[in-house]
Design a protein around this motif. Structure first.
Motif, mmCIF file in Angstrom:
data_model
loop_
_atom_site.group_PDB
_atom_site.id
_atom_site.type_symbol
_atom_site.label_atom_id
_atom_site.label_comp_id
_atom_site.label_asym_id
_atom_site.label_seq_id
_atom_site.Cartn_x
_atom_site.Cartn_y
_atom_site.Cartn_z
ATOM 1 N N GLN A 201 0.828 -1.207 0.000
ATOM 2 C CA GLN A 201 0.000 0.000 0.000
ATOM 3 C C GLN A 201 0.862 1.257 0.000
ATOM 4 O OE1 GLN A 201 -2.389 0.389 3.511
ATOM 5 N NE2 GLN A 201 -3.151 2.418 2.954
ATOM 6 N N SER A 202 1.888 1.268 0.837
ATOM 7 C CA SER A 202 2.706 2.483 0.981
ATOM 8 C C SER A 202 3.598 2.727 -0.234
ATOM 9 C CB SER A 202 3.567 2.378 2.245
ATOM 10 O OG SER A 202 4.429 1.245 2.193
ATOM 11 N N ALA A 203 3.742 1.732 -1.101
ATOM 12 C CA ALA A 203 4.559 1.924 -2.300
ATOM 13 C C ALA A 203 3.914 2.893 -3.276
ATOM 14 C CB ALA A 203 4.801 0.574 -2.979
ATOM 15 N N HIS A 204 2.624 3.119 -3.141
ATOM 16 C CA HIS A 204 1.906 4.049 -4.028
ATOM 17 C C HIS A 204 1.797 5.411 -3.347
ATOM 18 C CE1 HIS A 204 0.870 0.705 -6.667
ATOM 19 N NE2 HIS A 204 0.531 0.020 -5.583
ATOM 20 N N ASP A 205 2.476 6.391 -3.883
ATOM 21 C CA ASP A 205 2.480 7.740 -3.316
ATOM 22 C C ASP A 205 2.176 8.736 -4.429
ATOM 23 O OD1 ASP A 205 2.894 10.163 -2.113
ATOM 24 O OD2 ASP A 205 4.841 9.661 -1.258
ATOM 25 N N ALA A 206 1.007 9.336 -4.364
ATOM 26 C CA ALA A 206 0.566 10.233 -5.436
ATOM 27 C C ALA A 206 1.467 11.456 -5.588
ATOM 28 C CB ALA A 206 -0.875 10.688 -5.159
ATOM 29 N N PHE A 207 2.263 11.789 -4.560
ATOM 30 C CA PHE A 207 3.079 13.005 -4.611
ATOM 31 C C PHE A 207 4.580 12.694 -4.616
ATOM 32 C CE2 PHE A 207 -1.002 14.242 -2.986
ATOM 33 C CZ PHE A 207 -1.273 15.401 -3.675
ATOM 34 N N THR A 306 6.497 10.786 1.068
ATOM 35 C CA THR A 306 6.312 12.234 1.179
ATOM 36 C C THR A 306 5.298 12.518 2.283
ATOM 37 O OG1 THR A 306 6.738 12.564 -1.180
ATOM 38 C CG2 THR A 306 5.582 14.325 -0.013
ATOM 39 N N THR A 307 5.724 13.172 3.335
ATOM 40 C CA THR A 307 4.805 13.549 4.407
ATOM 41 C C THR A 307 4.325 14.979 4.188
ATOM 42 O OG1 THR A 307 6.574 14.374 5.834
ATOM 43 C CG2 THR A 307 6.000 12.031 6.026
ATOM 44 N N LEU A 308 3.283 15.334 4.899
ATOM 45 C CA LEU A 308 2.736 16.684 4.770
ATOM 46 C C LEU A 308 3.781 17.719 5.166
ATOM 47 C CD1 LEU A 308 0.182 18.192 4.039
ATOM 48 C CD2 LEU A 308 -0.622 17.890 6.379
ATOM 49 N N THR A 309 4.452 17.481 6.280
ATOM 50 C CA THR A 309 5.496 18.414 6.726
ATOM 51 C C THR A 309 6.710 18.351 5.797
ATOM 52 O OG1 THR A 309 6.027 16.651 8.315
ATOM 53 C CG2 THR A 309 4.877 18.571 9.163
ATOM 54 N N GLY A 310 7.020 17.135 5.332
ATOM 55 C CA GLY A 310 8.155 16.995 4.426
ATOM 56 C C GLY A 310 7.932 17.703 3.099
ATOM 57 N N ALA A 311 6.671 17.816 2.672
ATOM 58 C CA ALA A 311 6.374 18.512 1.422
ATOM 59 C C ALA A 311 6.776 19.983 1.510
ATOM 60 C CB ALA A 311 4.891 18.384 1.092
#
Length: 550
Positions: A201-207, A306-311
């Motif tokens: 699941q975590s392998a898919h990252d839209a950003f 990619t995390t929200l803060t990391g973005a």
């Protein structure tokens, strides 16, 4: 004497077999039942040869003690987290419990509790094993009578099942440990399989491959503060005993912030946890993945998600910092979450007293953020993750608001702490526990709103939310996991971008406001504040003058 020892041995094994796994079921009636496990344990002990019989007695007694300990641990987990202990994933939480005890009661109490738990576990295993050996010896000496008694008990158990006999609302014919073993085997299989499913699941990252220039273009030049309010759950707003007080705080500050030019929109998020496990909720909110156990958390923090803060850090237009008063040791996860610098407990400069688990009052933590980061002249835009801990269990003693100008190094809180109520006193009565929780949430919210009114400006954007519901002692056992979430901004354009979310105007979400899973927030937020058709992107801001704050 010999008969008395044998009776005690039988009572000990019977009690271990009938011990429930939920605290509210721990009643005298729970032990007035007939456990099938006792019959199943007796049958092979009567049929096996002497050497095998002794080995079976040791194994049966040890297993009975082990299951009794598991049920005891289950009671604790259900009381705090509203779920049973997971034998695959939850061992790390026992260390967190020890840390909590050290923070609230001191190192000595932590060591005594750990020692006591180990001694108790060893004593239970030893006594149940010895009890099984004792009863085996008695059954061997009186084998004909033991066979008749075992057959009679088996027949009685089957009769109780057939007739559906109950006592105190539960079946007389019990199969507690058999059911428990079956449930845990299935739970363990699910937990082991979860690791692979989560990795896929975590392998898919839209950003994952979004160019930095297209990240968060709608917030360029803004200070964005993601603030977690510990244990701020739906109960705080909707419970009849707490809602009016918290509602008044939210209503009063909605008006005060509006007078200062701010507006707000509020909704609900469904947390992956309840009662505790704050870091799992924080990770869920920031990563866009459902982080419901420690295994998922470790997998996440060892990835390049990619995390929200990391973005914000990847976008290159913000300095990213963390205010983490609950962190008192190395926290390498801060780098994973994209934070340039983390101010843990030691780096906040607090010299006042602790307040239960929370060692730094929220008002001071926010003022420290102003002193260390947001109040610096000539700085560029900031993104901050701020964790407010004053509303963390056990909600005693609770700080109170102090003149912002007198906070200094926090020594002023010695007087506040002296006037507070100790946790031992608060936790004697359910009503005082709920009142303590209510007061702690009110204090945390007042600290946050006071900071925003005092130091916020036209470039401030505040996103604040609860991480999870409080423990069942406060929620009256409700399984609900919803928490409030609010975005506050001075610039109308910021809230215009989420106009389609259906959120409630103001700081208090309506009962019928949308409820999203917490892992849905990251993607919705990044899309809302990314490039929009017909909206010119904000120019990047690398540095600007700030009005003096203090």
């Amino acid at each position: 004497m010999t008969v008395g020892v044998s009776v005690l041995a039988a009572a000990l094994l019977l009690g271990a077999l009938l011990l429930p796994d939920q605290l509210d079921r721990l009643t005298p009636g729970a032990f007035l039942r007939l456990p099938v496990e006792g019959v199943l344990l007796a049958a092979p002990l009567l049929a096996l040869p002497p050497r095998a019989k002794r080995a079976a007695a040791v194994a049966g007694g040890f297993l009975t003690g082990l299951l009794a300990l598991l049920k005891g641990v289950d009671m604790g987990f259900r009381t705090v987290l509203l779920r049973p202990f997971d034998p695959v994933l939850d061992w790390g939480l026992l260390g967190n419990a020890a840390d909590y005890l050290r923070a609230t009661s001191g190192r000595t109490s932590e060591l005594l509790a750990i020692t006591g738990a180990l001694v108790l576990a060893l004593a239970v295993l030893t006594l149940t094993t010895l009890a099984a050996l004792r009863l085996t010896a008695v059954m061997t000496r009186h084998r004909p009578r033991a066979v008749r008694v075992t057959l009679a008990l088996a027949a009685a158990w089957l009769l109780c099942v057939t007739l559906g006999l109950r006592t105190g609302g539960v079946p007389v014919a019990a199969a507690i440990d058999a059911d428990l073993v079956g449930e845990r085997v299935q739970q363990s299989r699910t937990s082991l399989a979860d690791a692979g499913a989560f990795r896929r699941q975590s392998a898919h990252d839209a950003f994952a491959h979004t160019p930095p220039g297209r990240l968060l273009t709608g917030l360029r030049g803004k200070d964005v503060l993601f603030t977690f309010v510990e244990s701020y759950g739906r109960t705080a707003i909707e419970d009849p005993a707490m809602g009016p007080r918290i509602g008044a705080v939210l209503k009063e500050n909605t008006a005060a912030l509006r007078a200062s030019g701010f507006a707000a929109r509020s909704g609900w998020l469904r947390s992956p946890v309840t009662g505790g496990g704050s870091w799992l909720a924080h990770a869920t909110f920031l990563s866009g993945l459902w982080i419901s156990n420690e295994q998922r958390f470790r997998t996440l923090t060892s990835s390049d998600r990619t995390t929200l803060t990391g973005a914000f850090r990847a976008a290159g237009a913000w300095r990213t910092v963390g205010i983490a008063p609950g962190v008192d040791r190395a926290w390498p996860e801060g780098r994973f979450f994209g934070l340039d610098h983390v101010y843990d407990r030691a780096r906040l400069g607090y010299r006042g007293p602790g307040f239960g688990w929370s060692q730094v009052p929220d008002q001071f933590a926010l003022e420290a953020f102003r002193r260390l980061e947001s109040g610096r002249r000539g700085r560029g835009p900031l993104m901050a993750e701020i964790i407010l801990t004053s509303s963390h269990h056990p909600w005693a003693p609770v700080p109170r608001m102090t003149d912002w100008r007198s906070l200094g190094d926090g020594s002023v809180f010695h007087r506040v702490r002296k006037d507070g109520t100790d946790a031992e006193e608060v936790w004697r009565h359910p009503e005082s526990v709920r009142a303590g929780y209510r007061d702690a949430i009110a204090y945390s919210l007042r600290s946050l709103f006071g900071f925003l009114r005092r130091y916020g400006d036209e470039d401030t954007v505040l996103v604040f939310l609860g991480d999870h519901q409080p423990v069942p002692a406060v929620t009256a056992g409700s399984p609900g996991k919803d928490v409030p979430v609010t975005i506050v901004a001075h610039d109308p354009e910021v809230l215009a971008r989420i106009s389609g979310w259906g959120w409630t105007e103001g700081l208090k979400p309506a009962a019928d406001a949308p409820v999203w899973r917490m892992d849905a927030f990251r993607d919705r937020f990044l899309r809302a504040y990314g490039p929009q058709p017909g909206r010119p992107p904000r120019p990047p801001v690398t540095g600007r003058g700030r009005r003096a704050s203090g």
